[in-house]
Design a protein around this motif. Structure first.
Motif, PDB file in Angstrom:
ATOM      1  N   ALA A  65      42.882 -31.207 -63.178  1.00 13.73           N
ATOM      2  CA  ALA A  65      41.817 -30.383 -63.755  1.00 13.73           C
ATOM      3  C   ALA A  65      41.656 -29.087 -62.966  1.00 13.73           C
ATOM      4  CB  ALA A  65      40.502 -31.161 -63.787  1.00 13.73           C
ATOM      5  N   ARG A  66      41.717 -29.179 -61.666  1.00 11.75           N
ATOM      6  CA  ARG A  66      41.543 -27.972 -60.839  1.00 11.75           C
ATOM      7  C   ARG A  66      42.730 -27.021 -60.971  1.00 11.75           C
ATOM      8  NH1 ARG A  66      37.430 -27.421 -57.807  1.00 11.75           N
ATOM      9  NH2 ARG A  66      35.992 -29.142 -57.399  1.00 11.75           N
ATOM     10  N   ILE A  67      43.945 -27.584 -61.040  1.00  8.50           N
ATOM     11  CA  ILE A  67      45.120 -26.724 -61.235  1.00  8.50           C
ATOM     12  C   ILE A  67      45.045 -26.024 -62.584  1.00  8.50           C
ATOM     13  CG2 ILE A  67      47.627 -26.704 -61.533  1.00  8.50           C
ATOM     14  CD1 ILE A  67      47.762 -29.056 -59.574  1.00  8.50           C
ATOM     15  N   ALA A  68      44.736 -26.789 -63.647  1.00 14.62           N
ATOM     16  CA  ALA A  68      44.660 -26.212 -64.991  1.00 14.62           C
ATOM     17  C   ALA A  68      43.536 -25.184 -65.077  1.00 14.62           C
ATOM     18  CB  ALA A  68      44.439 -27.321 -66.021  1.00 14.62           C
ATOM     19  N   ARG A  69      42.425 -25.439 -64.415  1.00 17.83           N
ATOM     20  CA  ARG A  69      41.297 -24.498 -64.448  1.00 17.83           C
ATOM     21  C   ARG A  69      41.676 -23.178 -63.787  1.00 17.83           C
ATOM     22  NH1 ARG A  69      37.308 -23.125 -60.778  1.00 17.83           N
ATOM     23  NH2 ARG A  69      35.320 -22.415 -61.697  1.00 17.83           N
ATOM     24  N   SER A  70      42.271 -23.254 -62.610  1.00 17.62           N
ATOM     25  CA  SER A  70      42.633 -22.019 -61.903  1.00 17.62           C
ATOM     26  C   SER A  70      43.677 -21.228 -62.682  1.00 17.62           C
ATOM     27  CB  SER A  70      43.150 -22.350 -60.504  1.00 17.62           C
ATOM     28  OG  SER A  70      44.343 -23.126 -60.570  1.00 17.62           O
ATOM     29  N   GLN A  71      44.645 -21.928 -63.271  1.00 16.98           N
ATOM     30  CA  GLN A  71      45.673 -21.247 -64.054  1.00 16.98           C
ATOM     31  C   GLN A  71      45.085 -20.622 -65.322  1.00 16.98           C
ATOM     32  OE1 GLN A  71      49.070 -20.883 -63.392  1.00 16.98           O
ATOM     33  NE2 GLN A  71      48.589 -21.640 -61.355  1.00 16.98           N
ATOM     34  N   THR A  72      44.150 -21.326 -65.939  1.00 18.25           N
ATOM     35  CA  THR A  72      43.504 -20.801 -67.149  1.00 18.25           C
ATOM     36  C   THR A  72      42.676 -19.566 -66.834  1.00 18.25           C
ATOM     37  OG1 THR A  72      43.401 -23.027 -68.109  1.00 18.25           O
ATOM     38  CG2 THR A  72      41.956 -21.363 -69.069  1.00 18.25           C
ATOM     39  N   PHE A 121      46.545 -23.461 -77.443  1.00 17.90           N
ATOM     40  CA  PHE A 121      47.813 -24.167 -77.640  1.00 17.90           C
ATOM     41  C   PHE A 121      49.019 -23.224 -77.705  1.00 17.90           C
ATOM     42  CE2 PHE A 121      44.930 -27.547 -78.875  1.00 17.90           C
ATOM     43  CZ  PHE A 121      45.557 -28.667 -78.359  1.00 17.90           C
ATOM     44  N   LYS A 122      48.808 -21.987 -78.155  1.00 18.11           N
ATOM     45  CA  LYS A 122      49.933 -21.078 -78.314  1.00 18.11           C
ATOM     46  C   LYS A 122      50.144 -20.181 -77.109  1.00 18.11           C
ATOM     47  CE  LYS A 122      51.907 -17.687 -81.523  1.00 18.11           C
ATOM     48  NZ  LYS A 122      51.721 -16.921 -82.785  1.00 18.11           N
ATOM     49  N   HIS A 123      49.070 -19.858 -76.420  1.00 17.50           N
ATOM     50  CA  HIS A 123      49.180 -18.891 -75.334  1.00 17.50           C
ATOM     51  C   HIS A 123      48.906 -19.481 -73.947  1.00 17.50           C
ATOM     52  CE1 HIS A 123      49.627 -15.628 -78.205  1.00 17.50           C
ATOM     53  NE2 HIS A 123      48.547 -16.053 -78.853  1.00 17.50           N
ATOM     54  N   ILE A 124      47.823 -20.241 -73.821  1.00 21.19           N
ATOM     55  CA  ILE A 124      47.438 -20.714 -72.487  1.00 21.19           C
ATOM     56  C   ILE A 124      48.324 -21.857 -72.011  1.00 21.19           C
ATOM     57  CG2 ILE A 124      45.606 -21.777 -71.128  1.00 21.19           C
ATOM     58  CD1 ILE A 124      43.587 -20.184 -72.694  1.00 21.19           C
ATOM     59  N   LEU A 125      48.384 -22.948 -72.783  1.00 15.65           N
ATOM     60  CA  LEU A 125      49.134 -24.126 -72.337  1.00 15.65           C
ATOM     61  C   LEU A 125      50.597 -23.835 -72.012  1.00 15.65           C
ATOM     62  CD1 LEU A 125      47.680 -27.018 -74.535  1.00 15.65           C
ATOM     63  CD2 LEU A 125      47.401 -26.656 -72.083  1.00 15.65           C
ATOM     64  N   PRO A 126      51.331 -23.105 -72.850  1.00 16.24           N
ATOM     65  CA  PRO A 126      52.739 -22.829 -72.492  1.00 16.24           C
ATOM     66  C   PRO A 126      52.895 -22.068 -71.182  1.00 16.24           C
ATOM     67  CG  PRO A 126      52.352 -22.354 -74.815  1.00 16.24           C
ATOM     68  CD  PRO A 126      51.006 -22.586 -74.195  1.00 16.24           C
ATOM     69  N   ASN A 127      51.879 -21.282 -70.798  1.00 13.13           N
ATOM     70  CA  ASN A 127      51.980 -20.466 -69.590  1.00 13.13           C
ATOM     71  C   ASN A 127      51.445 -21.140 -68.334  1.00 13.13           C
ATOM     72  OD1 ASN A 127      53.000 -17.615 -70.335  1.00 13.13           O
ATOM     73  ND2 ASN A 127      51.523 -18.041 -71.939  1.00 13.13           N
TER      74      ASN A 127
END
Length: 285
Positions: free
Chosen positions: A159-166, A190-196
């Motif tokens: 959750a913390r990794i995904a939050r910082s990346q987002t 789904f198209k922009h954030i998750l793939p990156n």
């Protein structure tokens, strides 16, 4: 950049690729062997033969037999399915759940971010395995409850990794343009954030496979995971630990299987991390 430096980076990149092929192949072979484990066992792993109990390793039984006369090689092979795929299921759960929470917190922010991050702080405040023991004990043990217990303590990291990346992606120009173009939140995520953001998350999940396998085996060893007669490596070690001074092979066999599997997945995770490191990307002259 000088020619010797470029040459060194190319050699290092080639070495990483070679390691990736080797450890990736070993991991795939391990997974395939687990899938077809029921066809690879020389004997029925659950067939008891008390007349042949505690037999030493021989050509007939390469890893000997346990106290019930069951072939240890067959039990180690069939136990790979339970141990490995339970671990992969656990890693998939914590990766998906933690990433979802992190993206929600990073994208929406405000009170959602505050509440969910404080909850993750609560889980991180306790020693991981101790908390898992408490949760598994409350749930009553069993492999399914062991997976739930470990999932409950392991998702905050993702959750913390995904939050910082987002949060980092949220401020980029292309994402602002996507919002101005009228794209919906679901489409943007789904198209922009998750793939990156999936790169660091997938590397973390690969590095976590070995750790989760050890912890799952630890819970089974303590009686809070898989229950006998189910062939699971941690449970098998627990069931035979009293015999280690008399017939050590019955305990060492599943222990060595855990060691080899954890080593393969850890080395694969380290190699994937090195491969994904921008510093190791090939430099074109």
């Amino acid at each position: 950049m000088s020619t010797p430096t470029i040459r060194k980076q190319k050699i290092k990149r080639t070495t990483v690729k070679t390691r990736l092929i080797i450890f990736g192949t070993l991991a795939v072979l391990l997974l395939i062997g687990s899938i077809f484990s029921s066809h690879l066992t020389p004997y029925d792993p659950y067939l008891q033969d008390l007349s042949n109990a505690k037999a030493a390793p021989s050509m007939e039984h390469l890893l000997g037999t346990d106290r019930y006369g069951r072939d240890m090689l067959s039990r180690v092979i069939i136990g790979s399915r339970t141990s490995i795929y339970s671990t992969l299921l656990l890693v998939a759960i914590i990766t998906a759940f933690g990433t979802a929470i992190g993206v929600i917190c990073g994208w929406f922010g405000k009170w959602i971010d505050v509440i969910l991050m404080r909850i993750s702080d609560m889980f991180l405040a306790f020693p991981g395995l101790v908390f898992a023991l408490a949760v598994a004990g409350v749930l009553g043990g069993g492999l399914q409850n062991a997976i739930i217990a470990l999932a409950a303590i392991s998702w905050p990291k993702y959750a913390r990794i995904a939050r910082s990346q987002t949060l980092a992606q949220k401020e980029t120009v292309y994402l602002r343009a996507a919002k101005l173009s009228g794209s919906s939140t679901i489409k943007i995520i789904f198209k922009h954030i998750l793939p990156n953001i999936m790169g660091p998350i997938l590397v973390t999940s690969m590095l976590d496979i070995g750790t989760m396998m050890m912890e799952l085996a630890g819970l089974s060893f303590l009686g809070l995971g898989a229950k006998p007669p189910t062939a699971e490596w941690g449970s098998m070690m627990s069931d035979t630990r009293s015999l280690i001074t008399i017939v050590p092979w019955v305990t060492l066999a599943p222990g060595i299987a855990i060691f080899i599997s954890v080593m393969i997945f850890n080395l694969l995770g380290d190699t994937i991390r090195d491969y994904a490191d921008p510093k190791n990307r090939e430099v074109r002259s």
